[in-house]
Design an enzyme around this catalytic site. Structure first.
Site, PDB file in Angstrom:
ATOM      1  N   LYS A 175      44.741  23.095   2.101  1.00 31.38           N
ATOM      2  CA  LYS A 175      44.643  21.725   2.351  1.00 31.38           C
ATOM      3  C   LYS A 175      45.878  20.965   2.609  1.00 31.38           C
ATOM      4  O   LYS A 175      46.876  21.157   1.853  1.00 31.38           O
ATOM      5  CB  LYS A 175      44.141  21.052   0.866  1.00 31.38           C
ATOM      6  CG  LYS A 175      43.770  19.682   1.202  1.00 31.38           C
ATOM      7  CD  LYS A 175      43.574  18.765  -0.169  1.00 31.38           C
ATOM      8  CE  LYS A 175      45.106  18.027  -0.478  1.00 31.38           C
ATOM      9  NZ  LYS A 175      45.496  17.131   0.585  1.00 31.38           N
ATOM     10  N   GLU A 248      56.519  24.526  -5.697  1.00 35.53           N
ATOM     11  CA  GLU A 248      58.068  24.118  -5.161  1.00 35.53           C
ATOM     12  C   GLU A 248      58.118  22.581  -4.956  1.00 35.53           C
ATOM     13  O   GLU A 248      57.522  21.992  -4.471  1.00 35.53           O
ATOM     14  CB  GLU A 248      57.879  24.664  -3.606  1.00 35.53           C
ATOM     15  CG  GLU A 248      57.861  26.295  -3.690  1.00 35.53           C
ATOM     16  CD  GLU A 248      58.964  26.863  -4.135  1.00 35.53           C
ATOM     17  OE1 GLU A 248      60.122  26.318  -4.164  1.00 35.53           O
ATOM     18  OE2 GLU A 248      59.073  28.128  -4.549  1.00 35.53           O
ATOM     19  N   CYS A 282      63.154  18.948   1.531  1.00 38.63           N
ATOM     20  CA  CYS A 282      63.081  18.951  -0.145  1.00 38.63           C
ATOM     21  C   CYS A 282      64.703  19.482  -0.349  1.00 38.63           C
ATOM     22  O   CYS A 282      65.237  18.701  -1.515  1.00 38.63           O
ATOM     23  CB  CYS A 282      62.453  20.118  -0.657  1.00 38.63           C
ATOM     24  SG  CYS A 282      62.561  21.636   0.324  1.00 38.63           S
ATOM     25  N   GLU A 379      65.160  11.173  -6.219  1.00 40.49           N
ATOM     26  CA  GLU A 379      65.091  11.880  -4.793  1.00 40.49           C
ATOM     27  C   GLU A 379      64.787  10.656  -3.733  1.00 40.49           C
ATOM     28  O   GLU A 379      63.820  10.368  -3.806  1.00 40.49           O
ATOM     29  CB  GLU A 379      64.046  13.047  -4.600  1.00 40.49           C
ATOM     30  CG  GLU A 379      63.780  13.416  -3.307  1.00 40.49           C
ATOM     31  CD  GLU A 379      62.866  14.683  -3.154  1.00 40.49           C
ATOM     32  OE1 GLU A 379      61.860  14.407  -4.077  1.00 40.49           O
ATOM     33  OE2 GLU A 379      63.044  15.518  -2.579  1.00 40.49           O
TER      34      GLU A 379
HETATM   35  P1  NAD Z   1      52.985  14.753  -2.714  1.00 38.02           P
HETATM   36  O1  NAD Z   1      53.181  15.376  -4.243  1.00 38.02           O
HETATM   37  O2  NAD Z   1      52.646  13.321  -2.789  1.00 38.02           O
HETATM   38  O3  NAD Z   1      51.600  15.482  -1.998  1.00 38.02           O
HETATM   39  C1  NAD Z   1      51.825  16.843  -1.688  1.00 38.02           C
HETATM   40  C2  NAD Z   1      50.269  17.295  -1.870  1.00 38.02           C
HETATM   41  O4  NAD Z   1      49.578  17.331  -2.909  1.00 38.02           O
HETATM   42  C3  NAD Z   1      49.297  16.470  -0.649  1.00 38.02           C
HETATM   43  O5  NAD Z   1      48.766  17.539   0.175  1.00 38.02           O
HETATM   44  C4  NAD Z   1      48.479  15.805  -1.473  1.00 38.02           C
HETATM   45  O6  NAD Z   1      47.260  15.554  -0.951  1.00 38.02           O
HETATM   46  C5  NAD Z   1      48.529  16.728  -2.786  1.00 38.02           C
HETATM   47  N1  NAD Z   1      48.100  16.124  -3.994  1.00 38.02           N
HETATM   48  C6  NAD Z   1      48.267  14.756  -4.336  1.00 38.02           C
HETATM   49  N2  NAD Z   1      47.915  14.564  -5.667  1.00 38.02           N
HETATM   50  C7  NAD Z   1      47.126  15.870  -5.968  1.00 38.02           C
HETATM   51  C8  NAD Z   1      46.669  16.316  -7.341  1.00 38.02           C
HETATM   52  N3  NAD Z   1      46.599  15.524  -8.152  1.00 38.02           N
HETATM   53  N4  NAD Z   1      46.284  17.707  -7.411  1.00 38.02           N
HETATM   54  C9  NAD Z   1      46.403  18.297  -6.513  1.00 38.02           C
HETATM   55  N5  NAD Z   1      46.978  18.171  -5.114  1.00 38.02           N
HETATM   56  C10 NAD Z   1      47.384  16.602  -4.777  1.00 38.02           C
HETATM   57  O7  NAD Z   1      54.234  15.247  -2.016  1.00 38.02           O
HETATM   58  P2  NAD Z   1      54.620  14.733  -0.571  1.00 38.02           P
HETATM   59  O8  NAD Z   1      55.080  13.121  -0.784  1.00 38.02           O
HETATM   60  O9  NAD Z   1      53.860  15.144   0.569  1.00 38.02           O
HETATM   61  O10 NAD Z   1      55.910  15.464  -0.358  1.00 38.02           O
HETATM   62  C11 NAD Z   1      57.193  15.194  -0.581  1.00 38.02           C
HETATM   63  C12 NAD Z   1      57.719  15.853  -1.641  1.00 38.02           C
HETATM   64  O11 NAD Z   1      57.581  17.426  -1.372  1.00 38.02           O
HETATM   65  C13 NAD Z   1      59.277  15.811  -1.903  1.00 38.02           C
HETATM   66  O12 NAD Z   1      59.579  15.502  -3.058  1.00 38.02           O
HETATM   67  C14 NAD Z   1      59.722  17.011  -1.433  1.00 38.02           C
HETATM   68  O13 NAD Z   1      61.129  17.244  -2.185  1.00 38.02           O
HETATM   69  C15 NAD Z   1      58.805  18.066  -1.894  1.00 38.02           C
HETATM   70  N6  NAD Z   1      59.363  19.268  -1.075  1.00 38.02           N
HETATM   71  C16 NAD Z   1      59.490  20.431  -1.827  1.00 38.02           C
HETATM   72  C17 NAD Z   1      59.684  21.669  -1.053  1.00 38.02           C
HETATM   73  C18 NAD Z   1      60.336  22.591  -1.731  1.00 38.02           C
HETATM   74  O14 NAD Z   1      60.240  24.026  -1.196  1.00 38.02           O
HETATM   75  N7  NAD Z   1      60.570  22.785  -3.181  1.00 38.02           N
HETATM   76  C19 NAD Z   1      59.461  21.774   0.397  1.00 38.02           C
HETATM   77  C20 NAD Z   1      59.126  20.312   0.972  1.00 38.02           C
HETATM   78  C21 NAD Z   1      59.120  19.248   0.056  1.00 38.02           C
END
Ligand code: NAD
Length: 478
Positions: A175, A248, A282, A379
């Site tokens: 997803k 992650e 990230c 962040e």
């Molecule tokens: P987010 O957590 O808002 O969403 C990520 C995904 O989770 C989306 O597909 C969303 O639909 C889904 N989601 C939302 N609520 C959920 C739930 N309750 N259960 C399951 N899935 C759910 O993150 P974002 O805003 O899309 O991404 C940005 C974040 O990602 C930043 O904090 C960034 O640092 C992090 N990130 C981390 C890495 C790493 O490797 N550590 C890499 C890239 C991005």
């Protein structure tokens, strides 16, 4: 200005075929802040179909040799490369990143990453081999992996999840983020053409679909990349059936510049590592601790580089940095900047949104920043770099470590040995000396503290998609 070509929009793939859905949702172009297309919206029933297809495909796929699975991944990489230009156009449109640099780079990089991952082979460890007993440790696939991805690198992160999961012999339901669904869905279309039906399936949408995946009894493991807050919710939702998890999560990486650093040499590199992908990375460099003696010179150089940078729509060949990807993130950055100013931070450049359509925020460098301001403590995930002045490296280290995140950290100095000593004391999953955010498919990457659980990349990353199985053969008759 050149307009990106109108991309062909992908469908959901379930059991090797397109799945038509009743409903759809709008996807917004961040350069205009207006919807530009609709993506298919999966229901809970669609998710059940995808999981059932993945479960049916698992026995045969897991029994296929790893060499054959690796060959399928090589064909997927070939297909990604062949579709690079159309995928890059779609990526630039939905994510905002410049078409002529970042978008094509992400697709080509994802193909290379897939190839490097396909070369990994899980080891068999022999613990004991004597007259009494043979004891070996094998790695077995887990079953169905659910992949949930964010919006900053939609194709690359899909590859990071899906390719090791498939190589290990699992089947997958994926997803993407609803902000950037198209390139990931197109990647699934492309990849599934090179796999047996049901091995790789996609769903899309919000309204609890991600949570339904985490709670689904037919999914054995969730691999998630996204924010720390969502990671915490996933851990709670996965408790009922002890879901295997790789999380992650977010980072707020500190970099410490020592007094002996060569400012002219490091300034462009620090700039690139802080502002690449508009800070929406990230492991971007997000807090810059600079020794008092070189603080003003480095801050001035970074501000000069930021002022020269061209921020604009991803479709414009002159653009180096695109818009912030979505309104929530844009509004958050605006609020962080205003709050920091009110608390005494000084922006040498930027610090307020650009007056144009779309979510454009200039590259911003803030001095007189300090802990207690959200631009330092949280962040930012955008083009704002706070610079924090220090005089004692031990104090800088303590402040760098006094943050709940622990994804990466770096030390910048002309004395590599001294820098390494300090870097190794940073509480982070990866530490760099005179670099930041560099990753590779053969070295483990993961978060310390609240930045995640588990590891991606290399053999350690492959282990996350496998269950250890100890095999004990007694050589003595009872
Ligand atoms: P987010 O957590 O808002 O969403 C990520 C995904 O989770 C989306 O597909 C969303 O639909 C889904 N989601 C939302 N609520 C959920 C739930 N309750 N259960 C399951 N899935 C759910 O993150 P974002 O805003 O899309 O991404 C940005 C974040 O990602 C930043 O904090 C960034 O640092 C992090 N990130 C981390 C890495 C790493 O490797 N550590 C890499 C890239 C991005």
């Amino acid at each position: 200005m050149m307009q990106a070509p109108s991309p062909r929009l992908p469908a959901l793939i379930v059991d090797g075929k397109p799945l038509s859905t009743r409903d759809a949702f709008d996807v917004v172009d961040p350069a205009t802040a207006r919807p530009f297309a609709q993506a298919p919206l999966a229901t809970r029933d669609d998710l059940d179909l995808a999981v059932a297809a993945a479960r049916r495909a698992f026995p045969a796929w897991s029994a296929t040799s790893i060499e054959a699975r690796a060959e399928a991944i090589e064909r997927i990489a070939d297909a990604l490369e062949a579709e690079r230009d159309s995928l890059a156009a779609l990526l630039s449109r939905e994510q905002g990143k410049p078409l002529h640099t970042s978008a094509g780079g992400e697709i080509a990089g994802a193909a290379q990453w897939a190839r490097a991952t396909a070369r990994l082979r899980p080891p068999v460890e022999v613990i004991r081999d004597d007259a009494d007993e043979l004891v070996e440790v094998h790695r077995r696939p887990l079953g169905v992996v659910g992949s949930i991805t964010p919006w900053n690198y939609p194709v690359m992160i899909a590859v990071w999840h899906i390719i090791p999961a498939l190589l290990a012999g699992n089947t997958v339901v994926m997803k993407p983020s609803s902000y950037t669904p198209f390139t990931a869905l197109r990647f699934i279309e492309i990849a599934s053409a090179h796999l047996p039906p049901g091995v790789l399936n996609s769903v899309a949408g919000e309204s609890g679909l991600g949570q339904s995946m985490v709670e689904h009894p037919g999914i054995d493991k969730i691999t998630f990349t996204g924010s720390t807050g969502t990671g915490r919710r996933i851990m709670a939702s996965g408790a009922a059936n002890l879901k295997r998890l790789t999380l992650e999560l977010g980072g707020n990486d500190a970099a410490i510049v020592l007094a002996d650093a060569d400012i002219d040499a490091i300034a462009p590199k620090i700039f690139a590592k802080a502002f690449g992908n508009c800070g929406q990375t990230c492991a971007a460099l997000k807090r810059l601790y600079v020794h008092d003696s070189v603080h003003d010179a480095l801050a001035a150089k970074l501000a000069a580089l930021a002022l020269q940078a061209k921020v604009g729509p991803g479709s414009d060949p002159a653009t180096q940095f695109g818009p912030v990807q979505n309104k929530a993130q844009f509004d958050y950055l605006c609020a962080l900047a205003e709050e920091a100013k009110a608390m005494g931070a000084r922006f040498l450049c930027g610090g307020a949104p650009m007056t144009s359509d779309g979510y454009f925020f200039p590259l911003s460098v803030a001095v007189d920043a300090a802990e207690g301001m959200r631009i330092v403590d949280e962040e930012q995930f955008g083009p704002i770099l706070p610079i924090i002045r220090y005089s004692d490296p031990e104090d800088a280290l303590a402040r760098a470590n006094a943050n709940e995140n622990g994804l990466g950290g770096s030390v910048w100095s002309s004395d590599l040995a001294a820098a390494r000593k300090l870097a190794e004391r940073m509480q982070a999953g990866t530490v760099w000396v005179n670099d930041h955010a560099t990753i590779s498919p053969d070295a483990p990457f993961g978060g310390a503290k609240q930045s995640g659980i588990g590891t991606a990349f290399g053999l350690h990353g492959l282990d996350e998609y496998m269950q250890l199985q100890t095999v004990r053969i007694s050589r003595r008759a009872a």
